[in-house]
Enzyme design. Structure first.
Site, PDB file in Angstrom:
ATOM      1  N   HIS A  73       0.841  -1.208   0.000  1.00 11.56           N
ATOM      2  CA  HIS A  73       0.000   0.000   0.000  1.00 11.56           C
ATOM      3  C   HIS A  73       0.878   1.261   0.000  1.00 11.56           C
ATOM      4  O   HIS A  73       0.766   2.109  -0.882  1.00 11.56           O
ATOM      5  CB  HIS A  73      -0.921  -0.026   1.230  1.00 11.56           C
ATOM      6  CG  HIS A  73      -1.833   1.155   1.334  1.00 11.56           C
ATOM      7  ND1 HIS A  73      -3.159   1.099   0.975  1.00 11.56           N
ATOM      8  CD2 HIS A  73      -1.630   2.426   1.755  1.00 11.56           C
ATOM      9  CE1 HIS A  73      -3.716   2.281   1.162  1.00 11.56           C
ATOM     10  NE2 HIS A  73      -2.809   3.114   1.643  1.00 11.56           N
ATOM     11  N   GLU A  74       1.749   1.354   0.976  1.00 16.11           N
ATOM     12  CA  GLU A  74       2.620   2.537   1.058  1.00 16.11           C
ATOM     13  C   GLU A  74       3.567   2.571  -0.146  1.00 16.11           C
ATOM     14  O   GLU A  74       3.920   3.640  -0.634  1.00 16.11           O
ATOM     15  CB  GLU A  74       3.393   2.562   2.380  1.00 16.11           C
ATOM     16  CG  GLU A  74       2.513   2.558   3.650  1.00 16.11           C
ATOM     17  CD  GLU A  74       1.430   3.634   3.685  1.00 16.11           C
ATOM     18  OE1 GLU A  74       1.646   4.726   3.115  1.00 16.11           O
ATOM     19  OE2 GLU A  74       0.355   3.371   4.261  1.00 16.11           O
TER      20      GLU A  74
ATOM     21  N   HIS B  43       1.822   4.430  -2.819  1.00 12.01           N
ATOM     22  CA  HIS B  43       1.925   5.880  -2.591  1.00 12.01           C
ATOM     23  C   HIS B  43       3.321   6.373  -2.985  1.00 12.01           C
ATOM     24  O   HIS B  43       3.482   7.412  -3.626  1.00 12.01           O
ATOM     25  CB  HIS B  43       1.711   6.218  -1.111  1.00 12.01           C
ATOM     26  CG  HIS B  43       0.275   6.208  -0.662  1.00 12.01           C
ATOM     27  ND1 HIS B  43      -0.684   6.979  -1.250  1.00 12.01           N
ATOM     28  CD2 HIS B  43      -0.345   5.546   0.354  1.00 12.01           C
ATOM     29  CE1 HIS B  43      -1.856   6.795  -0.615  1.00 12.01           C
ATOM     30  NE2 HIS B  43      -1.677   5.925   0.346  1.00 12.01           N
TER      31      HIS B  43
ATOM     32  N   GLU C 102      -4.621   7.795  -3.149  1.00  9.83           N
ATOM     33  CA  GLU C 102      -5.069   6.540  -2.546  1.00  9.83           C
ATOM     34  C   GLU C 102      -5.308   5.476  -3.625  1.00  9.83           C
ATOM     35  O   GLU C 102      -5.120   4.287  -3.378  1.00  9.83           O
ATOM     36  CB  GLU C 102      -6.333   6.788  -1.713  1.00  9.83           C
ATOM     37  CG  GLU C 102      -6.742   5.668  -0.785  1.00  9.83           C
ATOM     38  CD  GLU C 102      -5.767   5.373   0.357  1.00  9.83           C
ATOM     39  OE1 GLU C 102      -4.819   6.159   0.577  1.00  9.83           O
ATOM     40  OE2 GLU C 102      -5.957   4.336   1.018  1.00  9.83           O
TER      41      GLU C 102
HETATM   42 MG    MG Z   1      -3.123   5.347   1.976  1.00  5.99          MG
END
Ligand code: MG
Length: 496
Positions: free
Chosen positions: A266-267, A270, A296
């Site tokens: 997830h990160e 980003h 996101e």
């Molecule tokens: Mg996030």
């Protein structure tokens, strides 16, 4: 700052010059925030609080500088601006909006209130006592409504707050998106939910080994550790200091390794956004994501569409099983179903990709009613319980797992939650378009080869930074706005 081909209007160039100290102080603050969450000794918090207060005041002062605002006016009045110069004017206008439209006294009041409220929220959650937080929350809502009045809005005061996080996104958009998702997701959730947890969730691991697995996976996926790093913090996050310095954090609980694995992906999503922004936009306000929701979408795409795929379960096995040897006792199918276990629950941050959007829908409904004045803070626990019963079939039997679970409101953050669902919606849209352009995308994921995909994401989304509004970016790259049907189709295909 070096001159470049993107900006030739003299007001744009002068504005970027004026922006340099703001850039430096903002990045110093982000770095200090990263340090606070990772390496700062606990007793550093008092001085760090002071430092942050001083730096925040400095930024406010620089954004209210009449010379800067004058340059901004002149830039906006100029003819024949390039898309980058238009973007610069638009983003600067948004950045200065809060400081020019909302009275400093109100901001000060809100800042003092939220500092106190964050402490009270923590205590309230620990003691499972909503009363401790209730009156602060009431005042935060009151001041936030005032702030919305100063910012200005059409139709609904909540629109002013949504726009702070997702430019141009309105109650009408949100009602449409959630309205389209509601019934189909309910059907998918009912059919896909299974009660039994996977035995893999109970397997314990050595935290140092897990960390090595993460580093090896990230390296294999092409993350360049001369411009990127990974550390540990209580809540995972990403910070982009520059194109040569992007950092993520994760946490490890010693069992249920997917929690860490998916937070890293997830990160990592980003981070990839921050790493692939056009270097010529660096040191300008355009060197960041188009919006919270678009940012996101990049993390959700990596976490869910890539990370929770069968191909990724296959492709990551060699590396993961080297450091987590218990995996050798499980089949690919068992690992895949552990990665994709669906079960409606009370806690947002633990939710699977199907039920997750209901957690957001509930918060959206609640925020809209609180800000619109249809609900009061005293109604909140009952309203929360009813909505959880209605959408997820569960009812919290305490406040800590109910209205007190999220940090957002104690910090005065209203209008933020919908960007999580926008992220999911856009991630599925991106998946659809990526598969059309790269037909063997998933085949390559089974070799952990995402080089072509990264290039594609760069061209479609990352390279532009904040040059375009989120809606413009979507139209430009995909020829359509936010379309929930792709998320519904993706989840149907996967779970039914
Ligand atoms: Mg996030």
């Amino acid at each position: 700052m070096s001159r470049n081909s993107k900006f030739s209007n003299p007001h744009a160039i002068a504005l970027i010059e004026r922006y340099q100290p703001i850039w430096a102080v903002s990045k110093a603050m982000e770095l200090s925030g990263w340090d606070l969450e990772t390496f700062m000794p606990p007793k550093g918090s008092f001085a760090r609080g002071n430092m942050t207060g001083q730096l925040t005041a400095l930024i406010q002062k620089m954004y209210s500088d009449p010379h800067l605002l004058d340059l901004l006016d002149r830039l906006q009045e100029s003819q024949d601006l390039t898309p980058y110069e238009k973007g610069l004017a638009r983003v600067m206008r948004r950045e200065t909006k809060v400081y020019t439209k909302v009275p400093a006294k109100l901001m000060q009041e809100l800042s003092e209130l939220t500092t106190r409220a964050s402490l009270n929220w923590r205590t309230a959650r620990e003691k499972n006592n909503y009363e401790i937080f209730k009156s602060d929350l009431g005042k935060i809502i009151e001041l936030t409504r005032d702030m919305a009045d100063h910012l200005g809005y059409e139709v609904h005061p909540y629109n002013a707050l949504l726009d702070l996080h997702e430019e141009g996104f309105t109650v009408q958009d949100a009602d449409e998106v959630f309205g389209e998702l509601r019934d189909p997701l309910k059907v998918i959730l009912e059919k896909a939910a299974t009660e039994r947890d996977s035995p893999l969730a109970l397997e314990t691991y050595d935290q140092g080994s897990m960390k090595m697995a993460e580093i090896e996976l990230l390296t294999k996926l092409g993350y360049d550790f001369t411009r990127f790093r990974e550390d540990t913090s209580a809540h995972p996050f990403t910070v982009g200091i520059s194109i040569g310095d992007v950092r993520i954090t994760t946490r490890r609980k010693g069992y249920d390794f997917k929690d860490t694995l998916f937070s890293v992906l997830h990160e990592g999503g980003h981070a990839l956004y921050e790493l692939q922004i056009d270097p010529e936009l660096e040191f300008t306000p355009l060197s960041g994501g188009a919006s919270m929701g678009i940012h996101e979408s990049q993390s959700r795409f990596m976490e869910n569409m890539i990370g929770r795929s069968r191909e990724f379960a296959r492709g990551s096995f060699e590396i993961l099983s080297k450091y987590l040897p218990f995996l050798r006792n499980y089949s690919e199918e068992e690992i895949y179903s552990y990665f994709n276990h669906v079960k409606p629950g009370l806690i947002r941050v633990e939710a699977d990709e199907v039920s997750y959007n209901f957690h957001i829908m509930i918060r959206y409904e609640v925020e809209k009613q609180l800000i619109g004045g249809q609900a009061q803070v005293s109604d909140l626990p009952e309203l929360w319980s009813e909505l959880y019963k209605k959408y997820l079939g569960v009812r919290p039997n305490n406040f800590s797992d109910g209205v007190l679970q999220d940090i957002h409101w104690s910090g005065g953050s209203f209008g933020y939650f919908p960007s999580y669902t926008i992220g999911n919606v856009v991630a599925a849209q991106i998946r659809y378009h990526a598969m059309r352009d790269i037909p063997d995308m998933y085949a390559k994921v089974s070799d952990l080869d995402i080089a072509e995909l990264k290039q594609w994401l760069k061209e479609k989304v990352h390279v532009w930074g904040a040059t375009y509004t989120p809606k413009e970016l979507m139209m430009r790259s995909f020829g359509e706005g936010y379309q929930p049907k792709y998320l519904i189709n993706y989840l149907r295909e996967k779970y039914l």
